[in-house]
Write an enzyme that holds these catalytic residues in place. Structure first.
Site, PDB file in Angstrom:
ATOM      1  N   ARG A  40     -24.274 -15.560   2.231  1.00  0.00           N
ATOM      2  CA  ARG A  40     -24.103 -14.352   1.433  1.00  0.00           C
ATOM      3  C   ARG A  40     -23.943 -13.116   2.325  1.00  0.00           C
ATOM      4  O   ARG A  40     -23.442 -12.088   1.875  1.00  0.00           O
ATOM      5  CB  ARG A  40     -25.286 -14.160   0.480  1.00  0.00           C
ATOM      6  CG  ARG A  40     -25.461 -15.305  -0.507  1.00  0.00           C
ATOM      7  CD  ARG A  40     -26.700 -15.098  -1.381  1.00  0.00           C
ATOM      8  NE  ARG A  40     -26.964 -16.247  -2.216  1.00  0.00           N
ATOM      9  CZ  ARG A  40     -26.383 -16.487  -3.391  1.00  0.00           C
ATOM     10  NH1 ARG A  40     -25.499 -15.632  -3.864  1.00  0.00           N
ATOM     11  NH2 ARG A  40     -26.681 -17.554  -4.096  1.00  0.00           N
TER      12      ARG A  40
ATOM     13  N   ARG B 216     -34.207 -10.711   4.296  1.00  0.00           N
ATOM     14  CA  ARG B 216     -34.574 -12.121   4.252  1.00  0.00           C
ATOM     15  C   ARG B 216     -36.000 -12.407   4.721  1.00  0.00           C
ATOM     16  O   ARG B 216     -36.419 -13.561   4.742  1.00  0.00           O
ATOM     17  CB  ARG B 216     -33.577 -12.942   5.063  1.00  0.00           C
ATOM     18  CG  ARG B 216     -32.189 -12.950   4.430  1.00  0.00           C
ATOM     19  CD  ARG B 216     -32.236 -13.464   3.003  1.00  0.00           C
ATOM     20  NE  ARG B 216     -30.912 -13.439   2.371  1.00  0.00           N
ATOM     21  CZ  ARG B 216     -30.670 -13.891   1.149  1.00  0.00           C
ATOM     22  NH1 ARG B 216     -31.649 -14.388   0.426  1.00  0.00           N
ATOM     23  NH2 ARG B 216     -29.463 -13.822   0.643  1.00  0.00           N
TER      24      ARG B 216
END
Length: 258
Positions: free
Chosen positions: A110, A213
């Site tokens: 992504r 993340r």
């Protein structure tokens, strides 16, 4: 298995060419100030790219600049604080991310801007075992581990059965047939199977991915993975990653959206 991170490539400056350019523009004093140590090329490149924007090698080269920051840490902190993020896009680092699941790599794709990916292809690489990562909370669940291990063993056995059934190791099997059958066989591997890839990203992207993340809402394996990436980069380029604080595994930057 346990996800691993190895930094395999970093920026390298050609100081002779830098010196030739600076001689042309009258900025030789900058090169006398910077550290040419092995681990400093990335930070030197960031400073070089920043200074060329304002011709701020020394006072007076740009009539609008009457004073400059001569200490690199302070200069790069100002780059971060002023969100001059384009400077950081010149700095690329390459990592081998190994024994990471395809769950994690599907999340990682992504983040395409400022990144390059070369991932192990299970169309070509035949699986003979199914390495798998379990979080600590799962390892403490005895019944879960017994059932999960039994399931993985059954799936591994099926991989071996298919290879024998298709005769993939017999003499004279064309590679195109091996590739086609291997591609079919990967459909019976779990998404959590471990894989490997080379992942290259510039510093602007790295800062964005590390923040996003390792956040509490991110998938737990990728949180672990990028926590380790952040640890590597803090040592590699402390002036560019030293503004982070860590709270419950989340790496929170002092300056966001650089």
């Amino acid at each position: 298995m346990e996800p691993g991170v190895r930094l395999i490539a970093r920026p390298q400056l050609d100081y002779d060419e830098v010196a030739a350019y600076l001689a042309d523009v009258g900025g030789e004093s900058w090169l006398e100030r910077v550290d040419r140590g092995e681990l400093d090329d990335a930070q030197n490149l960031a400073e070089f790219a920043g200074r060329i924007c304002y011709r701020s090698w020394e006072p007076g080269l740009n009539p609008n600049v009457t004073r400059i920051r001569t200490e690199q840490d302070a200069y790069l902190r100002n780059i971060l604080a002023s969100a001059h993020g384009s400077v950081l896009e010149h700095l690329n680092f390459s990592f081998v991310l190994h024994d990471v699941s395809r769950v994690a790599t599907h999340e990682l794709v992504r983040h395409r801007a400022g990144a390059a990916v070369s991932q192990e292809s299970l169309r070509f690489v035949r699986l003979d075992d199914l390495p798998f990562w379990f979080p600590d909370w799962a390892r403490r669940d005895t019944e879960l581990m017994e059932r999960a291990t039994a399931l993985l063993e059954q799936m591994e056995q099926f991989q071996h059965w298919m290879a024998g059934h298709f005769g993939l190791d017999e003499q004279g099997v064309p590679f195109a047939e091996k590739k086609a059958k291997t591609s079919f066989m990967r459909r019976f591997a779990p998404e959590g199977v471990a894989t490997g890839l080379v992942w290259t990203a510039n510093v602007r992207t790295l800062r964005h991915v590390i923040e996003n993340r390792t956040a509490p809402g991110a998938e737990e394996e990728i949180r672990l993975l990028f926590g380790r990436v952040a640890e590597v980069m803090t040592k590699e380029a402390p002036a560019l990653f030293g503004d982070y604080t860590v709270q419950d595994g989340a790496w929170i930057p002092g300056w966001r959206k650089v």
